[in-house]
Design a protein around this motif. Sequence first.
Motif, mmCIF file in Angstrom:
data_model
loop_
_atom_site.group_PDB
_atom_site.id
_atom_site.type_symbol
_atom_site.label_atom_id
_atom_site.label_comp_id
_atom_site.label_asym_id
_atom_site.label_seq_id
_atom_site.Cartn_x
_atom_site.Cartn_y
_atom_site.Cartn_z
ATOM 1 N N ALA A 1 0.845 -1.204 0.000
ATOM 2 C CA ALA A 1 0.000 0.000 0.000
ATOM 3 C C ALA A 1 0.874 1.245 0.000
ATOM 4 O O ALA A 1 2.058 1.193 0.343
ATOM 5 C CB ALA A 1 -0.900 0.004 1.229
ATOM 6 N N ASN A 2 0.279 2.345 -0.390
ATOM 7 C CA ASN A 2 0.914 3.679 -0.484
ATOM 8 C C ASN A 2 1.816 3.798 -1.724
ATOM 9 O O ASN A 2 1.792 4.801 -2.401
ATOM 10 C CB ASN A 2 1.749 4.042 0.748
ATOM 11 N N PHE B 1 -0.168 7.870 -0.510
ATOM 12 C CA PHE B 1 -0.643 7.503 0.827
ATOM 13 C C PHE B 1 -2.158 7.291 0.829
ATOM 14 O O PHE B 1 -2.921 8.191 0.470
ATOM 15 C CB PHE B 1 -0.259 8.598 1.835
ATOM 16 N N ASP B 2 -2.557 6.115 1.208
ATOM 17 C CA ASP B 2 -3.973 5.710 1.320
ATOM 18 C C ASP B 2 -4.703 5.574 -0.015
ATOM 19 O O ASP B 2 -5.881 5.234 -0.030
ATOM 20 C CB ASP B 2 -4.776 6.670 2.217
ATOM 21 N N HIS C 1 -9.203 2.800 5.141
ATOM 22 C CA HIS C 1 -8.441 3.072 3.910
ATOM 23 C C HIS C 1 -8.373 1.765 3.119
ATOM 24 O O HIS C 1 -8.147 0.697 3.680
ATOM 25 C CB HIS C 1 -7.059 3.622 4.216
ATOM 26 N N ASP D 1 -6.308 0.995 0.462
ATOM 27 C CA ASP D 1 -5.147 0.845 -0.431
ATOM 28 C C ASP D 1 -4.512 -0.540 -0.365
ATOM 29 O O ASP D 1 -3.699 -0.887 -1.222
ATOM 30 C CB ASP D 1 -4.113 1.957 -0.221
ATOM 31 N N ASN D 2 -4.854 -1.344 0.629
ATOM 32 C CA ASN D 2 -4.496 -2.772 0.604
ATOM 33 C C ASN D 2 -5.671 -3.589 0.066
ATOM 34 O O ASN D 2 -5.496 -4.503 -0.751
ATOM 35 C CB ASN D 2 -4.153 -3.306 2.003
ATOM 36 N N THR E 1 -0.092 -0.571 12.377
ATOM 37 C CA THR E 1 -0.522 0.520 11.496
ATOM 38 C C THR E 1 -1.204 1.639 12.278
ATOM 39 O O THR E 1 -0.970 2.819 12.013
ATOM 40 C CB THR E 1 -1.476 -0.033 10.412
ATOM 41 N N ARG F 1 0.009 5.477 12.125
ATOM 42 C CA ARG F 1 -0.835 6.548 11.603
ATOM 43 C C ARG F 1 -0.910 7.702 12.597
ATOM 44 O O ARG F 1 -1.020 8.862 12.216
ATOM 45 C CB ARG F 1 -2.252 6.046 11.282
ATOM 46 N N ARG G 1 8.104 8.417 8.962
ATOM 47 C CA ARG G 1 8.041 7.031 9.451
ATOM 48 C C ARG G 1 9.364 6.274 9.346
ATOM 49 O O ARG G 1 9.493 5.193 9.916
ATOM 50 C CB ARG G 1 6.980 6.246 8.655
ATOM 51 N N GLY H 1 3.371 -0.024 2.790
ATOM 52 C CA GLY H 1 2.360 0.349 3.784
ATOM 53 C C GLY H 1 3.029 1.131 4.900
ATOM 54 O O GLY H 1 3.834 2.026 4.645
ATOM 55 N N SER H 2 2.737 0.748 6.131
ATOM 56 C CA SER H 2 3.353 1.465 7.250
ATOM 57 C C SER H 2 4.626 0.765 7.727
ATOM 58 O O SER H 2 5.127 1.040 8.795
ATOM 59 C CB SER H 2 2.335 1.618 8.386
HETATM 60 N N1 HSE Z 1 -2.121 3.607 3.915
HETATM 61 C C1 HSE Z 1 -1.921 2.850 5.114
HETATM 62 C C2 HSE Z 1 -0.907 3.534 5.992
HETATM 63 C C3 HSE Z 1 -1.443 1.485 4.719
HETATM 64 O O1 HSE Z 1 0.188 3.768 5.497
HETATM 65 O O2 HSE Z 1 -1.211 3.849 7.132
HETATM 66 C C4 HSE Z 1 -1.145 0.596 5.855
HETATM 67 O O3 HSE Z 1 -2.256 -0.204 6.138
#
Ligand code: HSE
Length: 315
Positions: free
Chosen positions: A15-16, A21-22, A140, A142-143, A185, A189, A236, A262-263
């Motif tokens: 994801a991302n 992002f998202d 979200h 995105d996954n 996650t 976030r 991050r 992702g995260s």
């Molecule tokens: N878009 C999300 C994040 C993906 O980066 O927080 C992780 O689940």
Amino acid sequence: MKNKIVTAFAPATVANVGVGFDILGFALSGLGETASVEKIENSKQVHINPIKGYPEISIDPLKNTATAGLVRLIREKNLAFGFKVKLKKEIPVGSGLGGSSTSAVASLIAANSFLKVKLTRSEILDYALTGEEVASGARHADNIAPCIEGGLVLVPTNSTIPPIGIKTPPSLRCVILLPELSIHTKEARQILASAVPLSTMIQQTFNLAGFILGCQNADFDLIRLSLKDVVIEPQRSHLVPHFLQIQAAAMAAGALGCSLSGSGPALFAFARNQKSAEEILKKMKKAALHFELPLRGTWISPIAKKGAFILREKR
Ligand code: HSE
């Protein structure tokens, strides 16, 4: 007669994709997990077996990503039966490879086969998001969207608009390096600033547009120029020790871009072909070894064209 058991497979996802992002994500090939679902007649209950290897995952149906969507499904569609779910988890929890989405999507795809009136793809996405919310505290997709659809997808924030597939160069490969760490996650976030400076917003907007155009036009130079996350990654990257050094090793080895999946803690890097991916992975592993960062696994994968599917049905 024995109950019918339907098993669905759902792919791991990134994801991302650095710059989205998202709103951006893609499916991986050869890594994913399965959910086996059977009907519980004359009961609206959802039951999930304890998950092998993961005693810490709740089996309360409202708190489990695989079952929260099913509970909502039974209520809203007024089903006369319930579901029993068995998960086979292959993606480590808190890895950044979409493990909560695979559970939610696989169980819904399997459960869908028991419904007289089948769910639409957008309904599957919506119910799976209920599961994702349990894991990350936010809806979200995105996954979830690439997990259902396959490919690289742009995911609208408005759930009434379906995900939009983006063409990718056929030789493109994704390198994944998963450190022996776990990141929640929800927590990853919470550390994000709620505002972005205007100049950063302009740069990230170019990067997202450039990346998508680069993919659509198989323009590797444009992908390499654009695949830079100037918003989320700087906030991050400290979550993964020596992230910047491993990223630098990937770029020096010819990666088109490298960021958190992702995260995190998984890192992904894009390569123009299989040979380049192997070289990039070698250099990323060497850097991880040099900094004594233990690894849980590494993969090289094309962008999987296919999303979640029914693997088998048996009695
Ligand atoms: N878009 C999300 C994040 C993906 O980066 O927080 C992780 O689940």
